[in-house]
Design an enzyme around this catalytic site. Structure first.
Site, PDB file in Angstrom:
ATOM      1  N   CYS A  85      -0.993  14.930 -23.106  1.00  0.00           N
ATOM      2  CA  CYS A  85       0.410  15.065 -22.690  1.00  0.00           C
ATOM      3  C   CYS A  85       0.852  13.924 -21.762  1.00  0.00           C
ATOM      4  O   CYS A  85       1.634  13.070 -22.139  1.00  0.00           O
ATOM      5  CB  CYS A  85       0.592  16.426 -22.014  1.00  0.00           C
ATOM      6  SG  CYS A  85       2.273  16.682 -21.397  1.00  0.00           S
ATOM      7  N   GLN A 103       0.848  -1.206   0.000  1.00  0.00           N
ATOM      8  CA  GLN A 103       0.000   0.000   0.000  1.00  0.00           C
ATOM      9  C   GLN A 103       0.871   1.238   0.000  1.00  0.00           C
ATOM     10  O   GLN A 103       0.367   2.345  -0.130  1.00  0.00           O
ATOM     11  CB  GLN A 103      -0.856   0.039   1.271  1.00  0.00           C
ATOM     12  CG  GLN A 103      -1.859  -1.061   1.358  1.00  0.00           C
ATOM     13  CD  GLN A 103      -3.002  -0.718   2.289  1.00  0.00           C
ATOM     14  OE1 GLN A 103      -4.136  -1.004   1.979  1.00  0.00           O
ATOM     15  NE2 GLN A 103      -2.729  -0.123   3.416  1.00  0.00           N
ATOM     16  N   SER A 163       0.597  -3.129   8.642  1.00  0.00           N
ATOM     17  CA  SER A 163      -0.670  -2.561   8.158  1.00  0.00           C
ATOM     18  C   SER A 163      -1.768  -2.820   9.178  1.00  0.00           C
ATOM     19  O   SER A 163      -1.874  -3.926   9.708  1.00  0.00           O
ATOM     20  CB  SER A 163      -1.080  -3.189   6.820  1.00  0.00           C
ATOM     21  OG  SER A 163      -2.375  -2.720   6.475  1.00  0.00           O
ATOM     22  N   HIS A 177      -1.138   1.698  -4.493  1.00  0.00           N
ATOM     23  CA  HIS A 177      -1.498   3.111  -4.304  1.00  0.00           C
ATOM     24  C   HIS A 177      -0.572   4.078  -5.032  1.00  0.00           C
ATOM     25  O   HIS A 177      -0.622   5.272  -4.787  1.00  0.00           O
ATOM     26  CB  HIS A 177      -1.536   3.451  -2.806  1.00  0.00           C
ATOM     27  CG  HIS A 177      -2.714   2.858  -2.103  1.00  0.00           C
ATOM     28  ND1 HIS A 177      -2.847   2.833  -0.742  1.00  0.00           N
ATOM     29  CD2 HIS A 177      -3.830   2.267  -2.587  1.00  0.00           C
ATOM     30  CE1 HIS A 177      -3.988   2.239  -0.409  1.00  0.00           C
ATOM     31  NE2 HIS A 177      -4.601   1.883  -1.512  1.00  0.00           N
TER      32      HIS A 177
HETATM   33  P1  NAD Z   1      -1.810   2.317   8.721  1.00  0.00           P
HETATM   34  O1  NAD Z   1      -1.225   3.649   9.060  1.00  0.00           O
HETATM   35  O2  NAD Z   1      -3.238   2.148   8.699  1.00  0.00           O
HETATM   36  O3  NAD Z   1      -1.215   1.188   9.656  1.00  0.00           O
HETATM   37  C1  NAD Z   1       0.134   1.081   9.912  1.00  0.00           C
HETATM   38  C2  NAD Z   1       0.296   0.061  11.029  1.00  0.00           C
HETATM   39  O4  NAD Z   1       1.686  -0.191  11.189  1.00  0.00           O
HETATM   40  C3  NAD Z   1      -0.246   0.538  12.364  1.00  0.00           C
HETATM   41  O5  NAD Z   1      -1.066  -0.456  12.937  1.00  0.00           O
HETATM   42  C4  NAD Z   1       1.028   0.752  13.204  1.00  0.00           C
HETATM   43  O6  NAD Z   1       0.837   0.505  14.574  1.00  0.00           O
HETATM   44  C5  NAD Z   1       1.954  -0.256  12.576  1.00  0.00           C
HETATM   45  N1  NAD Z   1       3.382   0.035  12.741  1.00  0.00           N
HETATM   46  C6  NAD Z   1       3.988   1.228  12.900  1.00  0.00           C
HETATM   47  N2  NAD Z   1       5.313   1.078  13.001  1.00  0.00           N
HETATM   48  C7  NAD Z   1       5.557  -0.244  12.909  1.00  0.00           C
HETATM   49  C8  NAD Z   1       6.735  -1.031  12.914  1.00  0.00           C
HETATM   50  N3  NAD Z   1       7.952  -0.486  13.057  1.00  0.00           N
HETATM   51  N4  NAD Z   1       6.612  -2.373  12.756  1.00  0.00           N
HETATM   52  C9  NAD Z   1       5.387  -2.938  12.624  1.00  0.00           C
HETATM   53  N5  NAD Z   1       4.249  -2.244  12.619  1.00  0.00           N
HETATM   54  C10 NAD Z   1       4.319  -0.918  12.725  1.00  0.00           C
HETATM   55  O7  NAD Z   1      -1.132   1.954   7.342  1.00  0.00           O
HETATM   56  P2  NAD Z   1      -1.737   1.209   6.123  1.00  0.00           P
HETATM   57  O8  NAD Z   1      -2.631   0.112   6.562  1.00  0.00           O
HETATM   58  O9  NAD Z   1      -0.622   0.892   5.241  1.00  0.00           O
HETATM   59  O10 NAD Z   1      -2.665   2.296   5.400  1.00  0.00           O
HETATM   60  C11 NAD Z   1      -2.437   3.652   5.401  1.00  0.00           C
HETATM   61  C12 NAD Z   1      -2.544   4.311   4.056  1.00  0.00           C
HETATM   62  O11 NAD Z   1      -1.612   5.334   4.108  1.00  0.00           O
HETATM   63  C13 NAD Z   1      -2.193   3.501   2.862  1.00  0.00           C
HETATM   64  O12 NAD Z   1      -3.143   3.822   1.931  1.00  0.00           O
HETATM   65  C14 NAD Z   1      -0.837   4.009   2.379  1.00  0.00           C
HETATM   66  O13 NAD Z   1      -0.851   4.233   0.992  1.00  0.00           O
HETATM   67  C15 NAD Z   1      -0.685   5.348   3.029  1.00  0.00           C
HETATM   68  N6  NAD Z   1       0.632   5.656   3.627  1.00  0.00           N
HETATM   69  C16 NAD Z   1       1.787   5.288   3.029  1.00  0.00           C
HETATM   70  C17 NAD Z   1       2.993   5.597   3.613  1.00  0.00           C
HETATM   71  C18 NAD Z   1       4.261   5.179   2.947  1.00  0.00           C
HETATM   72  O14 NAD Z   1       4.267   4.995   1.729  1.00  0.00           O
HETATM   73  N7  NAD Z   1       5.348   4.981   3.694  1.00  0.00           N
HETATM   74  C19 NAD Z   1       3.048   6.285   4.829  1.00  0.00           C
HETATM   75  C20 NAD Z   1       1.836   6.668   5.403  1.00  0.00           C
HETATM   76  C21 NAD Z   1       0.633   6.335   4.796  1.00  0.00           C
END
Ligand code: NAD
Length: 247
Positions: A134, A103, A192, A121
């Site tokens: 374009c 994601q 996630s 995404h």
């Molecule tokens: P989410 O924010 O819903 O969930 C992230 C989960 O990861 C949370 O439950 C959190 O507690 C857990 N987490 C945080 N740090 C961690 C670690 N070190 N190890 C294990 N778990 C950890 O994220 P999602 O379900 O991916 O959905 C959020 C949306 O936001 C997606 O659509 C995504 O595209 C977007 N997003 C992307 C990024 C990125 O590309 N890095 C960053 C933020 C949001």
């Protein structure tokens, strides 16, 4: 934790088709905050407000306000992949992971060397001209350096759109992502909360037919009950390193 490690290593060795699903949590250790965590933008601003702005209709109607917000909260800092990204790339090289469905929009799996990455995404490092004739592509440095809030195409003057899926848009690679997940023998979800659809729906569908789902996440997810193994860890890079050392 060592019992869980042993179990997961055993499952990986036995599985002929392991697919990894990743979310924002795999990139927090690399320096990109997730949305729902303590410093996440949803917590700070409220999910409804964010959804109202990071939205295809709002982008079309009010690109100036869209970009004011997007530049502040969605242009991620330039970071390198974390240990977790490198460990997953190594698992693929060693033949223990067939694909990563992600994601994330940060491109860090690809930078770490993973080849079979299916991003649903998009990619926040790319911007595309919205003029139909374009559609020229730009990298994010062009947008960061642009003197105006709204970035424009240097060829035709069209407004650029981040190459990411905004609320109200179809995800990318829908069929491929769903098929890869449903065909897996072992599915490992990392970082996630499994609240974002349709990807969370594919994982749910997998879990109703097959037992072998492992979740590695800090805190609870929507499908913890369906996992054969849930590892609640915020040190995902170190955990994956221990796995790779045993493979
Ligand atoms: P989410 O924010 O819903 O969930 C992230 C989960 O990861 C949370 O439950 C959190 O507690 C857990 N987490 C945080 N740090 C961690 C670690 N070190 N190890 C294990 N778990 C950890 O994220 P999602 O379900 O991916 O959905 C959020 C949306 O936001 C997606 O659509 C995504 O595209 C977007 N997003 C992307 C990024 C990125 O590309 N890095 C960053 C933020 C949001």
């Amino acid at each position: 934790m060592s019992k869980e490690l042993d179990l997961l290593v055993d499952m990986l060795v036995k599985s002929k088709n392991t697919v990894i699903v990743t979310g924002a949590g795999i990139s927090t250790e690399a320096g990109i905050p997730d949305f729902r965590g303590e410093n996440g933008v949803y917590r700070k601003l409220g999910e409804n407000r964010v959804m109202g702005i990071i939205n295809i209709d709002f982008f079309r109607q009010n690109p100036h306000d869209f970009y004011s917000f997007y530049r502040q909260y969605f242009m991620f800092p330039a970071v390198e992949p974390g240990k977790a990204h490198y460990m997953l790339a190594e698992m693929e090289t060693k033949g223990y992971a067939k694909a990563i469905v992600t994601q994330n929009i940060d491109n860090l799996h690809q930078k770490a060397g993973s080849k079979q990455v299916i991003p649903v995404h998009g990619n926040c490092e790319r911007f595309i001209c919205t003029a139909r004739h374009c559609q020229k592509s730009y990298d994010s440095s062009y947008v960061k350096d642009s003197p105006e809030i709204i970035p424009y195409c240097s060829s035709c003057g069209g407004i650029l759109k981040p190459d990411v899926v905004l609320f109200g848009e179809q995800i990318y690679n829908y069929i491929d992502a769903r098929e890869r997940i449903l065909e897996a023998r072992l599915l490992i979800v990392i970082g996630s909360s499994l609240t974002v659809y349709p990807l969370a729906g594919f994982v749910k569908e997998f879990s109703t037919f097959t037992q072998d789902m492992v979740i590695i996440n800090k805190g609870r997810t929507q499908l913890d009950h369906a996992a054969v193994l849930k590892i609640d860890s915020g040190n995902t890079g170190d955990f994956l390193e221990q796995i790779v050392q045993r493979l």
